[in-house]
Scaffold this active site. Structure first.
Site, PDB file in Angstrom:
ATOM      1  N   VAL A 193      -5.207   1.368   4.153  1.00 38.68           N
ATOM      2  CA  VAL A 193      -4.197   0.818   5.068  1.00 38.68           C
ATOM      3  C   VAL A 193      -3.009   0.258   4.286  1.00 38.68           C
ATOM      4  CG1 VAL A 193      -3.754  -0.992   6.779  1.00 38.68           C
ATOM      5  CG2 VAL A 193      -5.864   0.349   6.904  1.00 38.68           C
ATOM      6  N   ARG A 221      -6.181  -0.420  -8.862  1.00 37.55           N
ATOM      7  CA  ARG A 221      -5.951   0.284  -7.594  1.00 37.55           C
ATOM      8  C   ARG A 221      -4.518   0.007  -7.102  1.00 37.55           C
ATOM      9  NH1 ARG A 221      -8.124   3.693  -3.305  1.00 37.55           N
ATOM     10  NH2 ARG A 221      -6.353   3.575  -1.924  1.00 37.55           N
ATOM     11  N   TYR A 225      -0.356 -12.684  -7.326  1.00 36.61           N
ATOM     12  CA  TYR A 225       0.279 -13.423  -6.218  1.00 36.61           C
ATOM     13  C   TYR A 225       1.628 -14.000  -6.628  1.00 36.61           C
ATOM     14  CZ  TYR A 225      -3.968 -12.875  -3.510  1.00 36.61           C
ATOM     15  OH  TYR A 225      -5.002 -12.332  -2.800  1.00 36.61           O
ATOM     16  N   GLN A 276     -14.594  -0.599   8.830  1.00 32.24           N
ATOM     17  CA  GLN A 276     -15.847  -0.241   9.528  1.00 32.24           C
ATOM     18  C   GLN A 276     -16.516   0.950   8.859  1.00 32.24           C
ATOM     19  OE1 GLN A 276     -12.978  -0.159  12.902  1.00 32.24           O
ATOM     20  NE2 GLN A 276     -14.876   0.099  14.065  1.00 32.24           N
ATOM     21  N   ALA A 284      -3.521  -7.145   9.520  1.00 33.95           N
ATOM     22  CA  ALA A 284      -4.030  -5.811   9.865  1.00 33.95           C
ATOM     23  C   ALA A 284      -5.552  -5.762   9.814  1.00 33.95           C
ATOM     24  CB  ALA A 284      -3.454  -4.769   8.911  1.00 33.95           C
ATOM     25  N   ALA A 285      -6.165  -6.573   8.951  1.00 34.99           N
ATOM     26  CA  ALA A 285      -7.622  -6.487   8.760  1.00 34.99           C
ATOM     27  C   ALA A 285      -8.349  -6.736  10.077  1.00 34.99           C
ATOM     28  CB  ALA A 285      -8.063  -7.488   7.702  1.00 34.99           C
ATOM     29  N   PRO A 301     -11.763  -7.740  12.510  1.00 37.10           N
ATOM     30  CA  PRO A 301     -11.273  -7.532  13.880  1.00 37.10           C
ATOM     31  C   PRO A 301      -9.928  -8.238  14.034  1.00 37.10           C
ATOM     32  CG  PRO A 301     -12.993  -9.219  13.868  1.00 37.10           C
ATOM     33  CD  PRO A 301     -12.889  -8.721  12.460  1.00 37.10           C
ATOM     34  N   ASP A 319      -3.084   1.082  19.616  1.00 38.91           N
ATOM     35  CA  ASP A 319      -3.694   1.611  20.849  1.00 38.91           C
ATOM     36  C   ASP A 319      -2.608   2.023  21.839  1.00 38.91           C
ATOM     37  OD1 ASP A 319      -6.627   0.324  20.246  1.00 38.91           O
ATOM     38  OD2 ASP A 319      -4.973  -1.013  19.741  1.00 38.91           O
ATOM     39  N   THR A 320      -1.536   1.237  21.877  1.00 43.51           N
ATOM     40  CA  THR A 320      -0.408   1.586  22.747  1.00 43.51           C
ATOM     41  C   THR A 320       0.193   2.922  22.306  1.00 43.51           C
ATOM     42  OG1 THR A 320       0.109  -0.676  23.411  1.00 43.51           O
ATOM     43  CG2 THR A 320       1.953   0.856  23.348  1.00 43.51           C
ATOM     44  N   ARG A 347      -1.419   5.276  20.751  1.00 43.26           N
ATOM     45  CA  ARG A 347      -2.400   6.311  21.114  1.00 43.26           C
ATOM     46  C   ARG A 347      -2.301   6.643  22.604  1.00 43.26           C
ATOM     47  NH1 ARG A 347      -7.047   3.400  17.356  1.00 43.26           N
ATOM     48  NH2 ARG A 347      -6.638   4.633  15.489  1.00 43.26           N
TER      49      ARG A 347
HETATM   50  N1  LIG Z   1      -5.429  -3.236  12.753  1.00 35.06           N
HETATM   51  C1  LIG Z   1      -5.701  -1.945  12.815  1.00 35.06           C
HETATM   52  O1  LIG Z   1      -5.329  -1.260  13.761  1.00 35.06           O
HETATM   53  C2  LIG Z   1      -6.468  -1.338  11.703  1.00 35.06           C
HETATM   54  C3  LIG Z   1      -7.134  -2.155  10.837  1.00 35.06           C
HETATM   55  N2  LIG Z   1      -7.856  -1.642   9.801  1.00 35.06           N
HETATM   56  C4  LIG Z   1      -8.537  -2.620   8.961  1.00 35.06           C
HETATM   57  O2  LIG Z   1      -7.800  -2.823   7.754  1.00 35.06           O
HETATM   58  C5  LIG Z   1      -8.701  -3.308   6.754  1.00 35.06           C
HETATM   59  C6  LIG Z   1      -8.513  -2.489   5.471  1.00 35.06           C
HETATM   60  O3  LIG Z   1      -8.948  -1.162   5.698  1.00 35.06           O
HETATM   61  P1  LIG Z   1      -8.861  -0.052   4.538  1.00 35.06           P
HETATM   62  O4  LIG Z   1      -7.541  -0.156   3.873  1.00 35.06           O
HETATM   63  O5  LIG Z   1      -9.311   1.209   5.130  1.00 35.06           O
HETATM   64  O6  LIG Z   1      -9.969  -0.593   3.533  1.00 35.06           O
HETATM   65  P2  LIG Z   1     -10.046  -0.306   1.957  1.00 35.06           P
HETATM   66  O7  LIG Z   1     -11.422  -0.662   1.548  1.00 35.06           O
HETATM   67  O8  LIG Z   1      -9.509   1.041   1.659  1.00 35.06           O
HETATM   68  O9  LIG Z   1      -9.019  -1.366   1.348  1.00 35.06           O
HETATM   69  C7  LIG Z   1      -9.254  -2.745   1.391  1.00 35.06           C
HETATM   70  C8  LIG Z   1      -8.714  -3.305   0.092  1.00 35.06           C
HETATM   71  O10 LIG Z   1      -8.842  -4.725   0.154  1.00 35.06           O
HETATM   72  C9  LIG Z   1      -9.104  -5.152  -1.176  1.00 35.06           C
HETATM   73  N3  LIG Z   1      -9.689  -6.494  -1.167  1.00 35.06           N
HETATM   74  C10 LIG Z   1     -10.897  -6.860  -0.710  1.00 35.06           C
HETATM   75  N4  LIG Z   1     -11.076  -8.190  -0.907  1.00 35.06           N
HETATM   76  C11 LIG Z   1      -9.941  -8.660  -1.477  1.00 35.06           C
HETATM   77  C12 LIG Z   1      -9.504  -9.930  -1.906  1.00 35.06           C
HETATM   78  N5  LIG Z   1     -10.292 -11.031  -1.802  1.00 35.06           N
HETATM   79  N6  LIG Z   1      -8.287 -10.040  -2.453  1.00 35.06           N
HETATM   80  C13 LIG Z   1      -7.467  -8.945  -2.575  1.00 35.06           C
HETATM   81  N7  LIG Z   1      -7.837  -7.709  -2.190  1.00 35.06           N
HETATM   82  C14 LIG Z   1      -9.056  -7.572  -1.646  1.00 35.06           C
HETATM   83  C15 LIG Z   1     -10.068  -4.115  -1.713  1.00 35.06           C
HETATM   84  O11 LIG Z   1     -10.131  -4.123  -3.120  1.00 35.06           O
HETATM   85  C16 LIG Z   1      -9.489  -2.830  -1.147  1.00 35.06           C
HETATM   86  O12 LIG Z   1      -8.601  -2.189  -2.047  1.00 35.06           O
HETATM   87  C17 LIG Z   1     -10.118  -3.187   7.346  1.00 35.06           C
HETATM   88  O13 LIG Z   1     -10.542  -4.437   7.835  1.00 35.06           O
HETATM   89  C18 LIG Z   1      -9.915  -2.200   8.492  1.00 35.06           C
HETATM   90  O14 LIG Z   1     -10.887  -2.336   9.509  1.00 35.06           O
HETATM   91  C19 LIG Z   1      -7.913  -0.303   9.570  1.00 35.06           C
HETATM   92  C20 LIG Z   1      -7.245   0.567  10.388  1.00 35.06           C
HETATM   93  C21 LIG Z   1      -6.515   0.126  11.549  1.00 35.06           C
HETATM   94  C1  LIG Z   2      -9.841   1.131  12.437  1.00 36.78           C
HETATM   95  C2  LIG Z   2      -9.058   0.710  13.587  1.00 36.78           C
HETATM   96  O1  LIG Z   2      -9.030  -0.447  13.950  1.00 36.78           O
HETATM   97  C3  LIG Z   2      -8.322   1.706  14.336  1.00 36.78           C
HETATM   98  O2  LIG Z   2      -7.989   2.787  13.816  1.00 36.78           O
HETATM   99  O3  LIG Z   2      -8.071   1.468  15.527  1.00 36.78           O
END
Ligand SMILES: NC(=O)C1=CN([C@@H]2O[C@H](COP(=O)(O)OP(=O)(O)OC[C@H]3O[C@@H](n4cnc5c(N)ncnc54)[C@H](O)[C@@H]3O)[C@@H](O)[C@H]2O)C=CC1
Ligand SMILES: CC(=O)C(=O)O
Length: 309
Positions: free
Chosen positions: A11, A37, A62, A79, A115-116, A118, A145-146, A148
């Site tokens: 993300v 990364r 930071y 998830q 973004a994270a 829930p 969702d909007t 989509r």
């Molecule tokens: N709001 C939305 O519509 C959506 C939300 N998400 C959420 O976004 C979040 C991230 O998803 P992805 O990028 O796919 O996961 P990912 O695992 O690819 O990336 C998460 C990153 O966070 C880093 N991280 C973890 N703990 C950390 C910390 N304490 N300090 C700094 N960095 C840290 C990890 O090293 C990793 O690189 C998830 O919670 C996911 O569910 C994902 C898609 C849509």
């Molecule tokens: C993962 C997530 O929250 C979404 O794609 O809706």
């Protein structure tokens, strides 16, 4: 505008890319617990800038966030197939506990865009941990969702998604509410448009679109492990609204008092977004059923947050 992104995973990386391709940022800093990364992601995104807009893109600690006007919080676990967003709360609240104090030390005047998942409860968590005013802590909420809903409805009606106005409100998750009563295309209520186009919105069609929208993340995660392009587009849209002080109406999540009674929850309603964050919350005229579903969604989020948040 300088934007910080904490969490340079799928993300965070896709968001950095969307920001430079759309010109929503001219400086992007990626921070991640996995420093390598973040460095790799920044280098890759930098290489897209000649095809989009000039921007400085780099990784760092930071301390490199100084002067950031917006910090996107995409750090945390995503998830696994079959897992709900709400099941991530404990793990991701812990991550925010570590991240937010460091963000605010470096960029005390920033707006937070959460973004994270829930995402609604995480918006509440971010508000509590940061102590920032509610209007400066924006969850991406149902902006995705909007989008989509607009895309699916547009596909059925045979019209461009940009000509469809239709909102998803409440939780970004299983209890979200598709507002059919307000859906329109080209200023024409969706049922009337559908009749004129010879593609009626029958109960079956509505149920299929509802499933396509509500279950989208589950399908995509099953197919490719995670979702990132849609949300990256949504976050870039929010950042652009802030940076250009657009006063755009977007369905984003923010902490709101009073919905359905009880403790405050964060959930999505149409909100005017500009330079200072959420400038105003709108309360659309919902059908009785939609209002009940929205209050149920608020109750589900209140329960998920528990007494702690
Ligand atoms: N709001 C939305 O519509 C959506 C939300 N998400 C959420 O976004 C979040 C991230 O998803 P992805 O990028 O796919 O996961 P990912 O695992 O690819 O990336 C998460 C990153 O966070 C880093 N991280 C973890 N703990 C950390 C910390 N304490 N300090 C700094 N960095 C840290 C990890 O090293 C990793 O690189 C998830 O919670 C996911 O569910 C994902 C898609 C849509
Ligand atoms: C993962 C997530 O929250 C979404 O794609 O809706």
């Amino acid at each position: 505008m300088k934007i910080g992104i904490i969490g340079a995973g799928m993300v965070g990386g896709a968001t950095a890319n969307a920001l430079v391709l759309t010109g929503a940022a001219d400086e992007v800093v990626l921070v991640d617990a996995l420093a390598d990364r973040a460095v790799a992601e920044a280098e890759d995104v930098l290489h897209a800038t000649p095809f989009g807009h000039d921007a400085r893109v780099f990784a760092g600690g930071y301390d490199r966030l100084g002067g950031a006007e917006v910090v996107v919080l995409s750090a945390g676990v995503p998830q696994k197939p079959g897992e709900t967003r709400l099941q991530l709360l404990g793990r991701n609240a812990e991550v925010f506990g570590a991240v937010i104090p460091q963000v605010l030390r470096a960029a005390p005047d920033c707006l937070l865009v959460v973004a994270a998942n829930p995402v609604d409860v995480m918006t509440l968590v971010a508000r509590r941990l940061s102590g920032l005013p509610a209007e400066r802590v924006i969850g991406s909420g149902t902006i995705l969702d909007t989008a989509r809903f607009r895309a699916c409805l547009a596909g059925h009606l045979g019209v461009a998604p940009s000509s469809v106005h239709a909102y998803v409100l409440g939780e970004h998750g299983d209890s979200e509410v598709l507002c059919w009563s307000q859906a329109a295309a080209g200023g024409v209520p969706a049922p009337s448009f559908a009749e004129q186009a010879g593609r009626p919105l029958t109960a079956e069609v509505r149920a299929a679109i509802d499933g396509d929208v509500r279950r989208a993340a589950y399908r995509i995660i099953r197919g490719k492990g995670a979702t990132w392009y849609g949300i990256a587009g949504g976050i870039a849209r929010i950042v652009r609204a802030i940076g250009r002080d657009e006063r755009a109406v977007l369905t984003v999540s923010a902490v709101a008092e009073g919905l359905g009674g009880g403790r405050p929850v964060a959930l999505s309603l149409p909100r005017i977004v500009g330079r200072d964050g959420v400038l105003m919350t709108l309360h659309p005229q919902l059908s009785e059923e939609e209002q009940t579903l929205l209050e149920r969604s608020a109750a589900a989020l209140r329960e998920a947050a528990g007494g702690r948040w």
